[in-house]
Design a protein around this motif. Sequence first.
Motif, PDB file in Angstrom:
ATOM      1  N   UNK A 140     -10.507  -8.940   0.309  1.00  0.00           N
ATOM      2  CA  UNK A 140     -10.119  -7.856  -0.580  1.00  0.00           C
ATOM      3  C   UNK A 140     -10.947  -6.591  -0.382  1.00  0.00           C
ATOM      4  N   UNK A 141     -11.038  -6.164   0.857  1.00  0.00           N
ATOM      5  CA  UNK A 141     -11.702  -4.902   1.162  1.00  0.00           C
ATOM      6  C   UNK A 141     -10.685  -3.956   1.794  1.00  0.00           C
ATOM      7  N   UNK A 142     -11.107  -2.722   1.964  1.00  0.00           N
ATOM      8  CA  UNK A 142     -10.210  -1.740   2.562  1.00  0.00           C
ATOM      9  C   UNK A 142      -9.951  -2.064   4.037  1.00  0.00           C
ATOM     10  N   UNK A 143     -10.954  -2.535   4.727  1.00  0.00           N
ATOM     11  CA  UNK A 143     -10.788  -2.922   6.127  1.00  0.00           C
ATOM     12  C   UNK A 143      -9.837  -4.119   6.253  1.00  0.00           C
ATOM     13  N   UNK A 144      -9.975  -5.083   5.348  1.00  0.00           N
ATOM     14  CA  UNK A 144      -9.081  -6.250   5.361  1.00  0.00           C
ATOM     15  C   UNK A 144      -7.641  -5.824   5.065  1.00  0.00           C
ATOM     16  N   UNK A 145      -7.459  -4.823   4.219  1.00  0.00           N
ATOM     17  CA  UNK A 145      -6.124  -4.310   3.939  1.00  0.00           C
ATOM     18  C   UNK A 145      -5.520  -3.682   5.192  1.00  0.00           C
ATOM     19  N   UNK A 146      -6.308  -2.932   5.931  1.00  0.00           N
ATOM     20  CA  UNK A 146      -5.848  -2.311   7.175  1.00  0.00           C
ATOM     21  C   UNK A 146      -5.433  -3.373   8.189  1.00  0.00           C
ATOM     22  N   UNK A 147      -6.245  -4.394   8.336  1.00  0.00           N
ATOM     23  CA  UNK A 147      -5.937  -5.490   9.261  1.00  0.00           C
ATOM     24  C   UNK A 147      -4.690  -6.244   8.790  1.00  0.00           C
ATOM     25  N   UNK A 148      -4.558  -6.446   7.476  1.00  0.00           N
ATOM     26  CA  UNK A 148      -3.391  -7.130   6.923  1.00  0.00           C
ATOM     27  C   UNK A 148      -2.115  -6.365   7.223  1.00  0.00           C
ATOM     28  N   UNK A 149      -2.150  -5.044   7.089  1.00  0.00           N
ATOM     29  CA  UNK A 149      -0.975  -4.231   7.378  1.00  0.00           C
ATOM     30  C   UNK A 149      -0.584  -4.355   8.846  1.00  0.00           C
ATOM     31  N   UNK A 150      -1.561  -4.354   9.735  1.00  0.00           N
ATOM     32  CA  UNK A 150      -1.278  -4.530  11.165  1.00  0.00           C
ATOM     33  C   UNK A 150      -0.681  -5.902  11.437  1.00  0.00           C
ATOM     34  N   UNK A 155       1.251 -14.615   7.443  1.00  0.00           N
ATOM     35  CA  UNK A 155       0.485 -15.321   6.416  1.00  0.00           C
ATOM     36  C   UNK A 155      -1.009 -15.303   6.708  1.00  0.00           C
ATOM     37  N   UNK A 156      -1.375 -15.276   7.984  1.00  0.00           N
ATOM     38  CA  UNK A 156      -2.788 -15.169   8.321  1.00  0.00           C
ATOM     39  C   UNK A 156      -3.362 -13.850   7.811  1.00  0.00           C
ATOM     40  N   UNK A 157      -2.627 -12.766   8.015  1.00  0.00           N
ATOM     41  CA  UNK A 157      -3.078 -11.462   7.518  1.00  0.00           C
ATOM     42  C   UNK A 157      -3.175 -11.425   6.005  1.00  0.00           C
ATOM     43  N   UNK A 158      -2.160 -11.970   5.328  1.00  0.00           N
ATOM     44  CA  UNK A 158      -2.195 -11.977   3.858  1.00  0.00           C
ATOM     45  C   UNK A 158      -3.333 -12.841   3.330  1.00  0.00           C
ATOM     46  N   UNK A 159      -3.598 -13.951   4.003  1.00  0.00           N
ATOM     47  CA  UNK A 159      -4.684 -14.827   3.585  1.00  0.00           C
ATOM     48  C   UNK A 159      -6.042 -14.133   3.744  1.00  0.00           C
ATOM     49  N   UNK A 160      -6.199 -13.384   4.809  1.00  0.00           N
ATOM     50  CA  UNK A 160      -7.464 -12.672   5.007  1.00  0.00           C
ATOM     51  C   UNK A 160      -7.681 -11.624   3.918  1.00  0.00           C
TER      52      UNK A 160
END
Length: 101
Positions: free
Chosen positions: A58-68, A48-53
């Motif tokens: 809502x950037x491409x870098x945040x998407x990469x971190x969310x997937x991790x 949930x922390x990743x999804x919240x970020x």
Amino acid sequence: MPILISIFVVSIVLYLYFKVRILNYKNPLYMHYTNGKARIALGLFISTFGMNQYAHYQSQFALFITIIFLALGVAQIVYGYKIFKHYRQEILKAEAAGDLG
């Protein structure tokens, strides 16, 4: 978004509760069983922390971190569930045999 934050807060509180609860047990079976529940809560927290970020930035870098974070969180949830399920059966066997007292 408020749902993610609520799940985020509840999961970290549950994680801390289960980790402190481990200290009260003398039996290793109960300690491992509670540790499995703590791992599930930790996995939910990380996910949930990743999804919240991602919902916030809502950037491409945040998407990469969310997937991790999602991969790590799901791994914790799956491993915690396996530990939980295994030691639940062991506790039931020990109770049936009268070993736990």
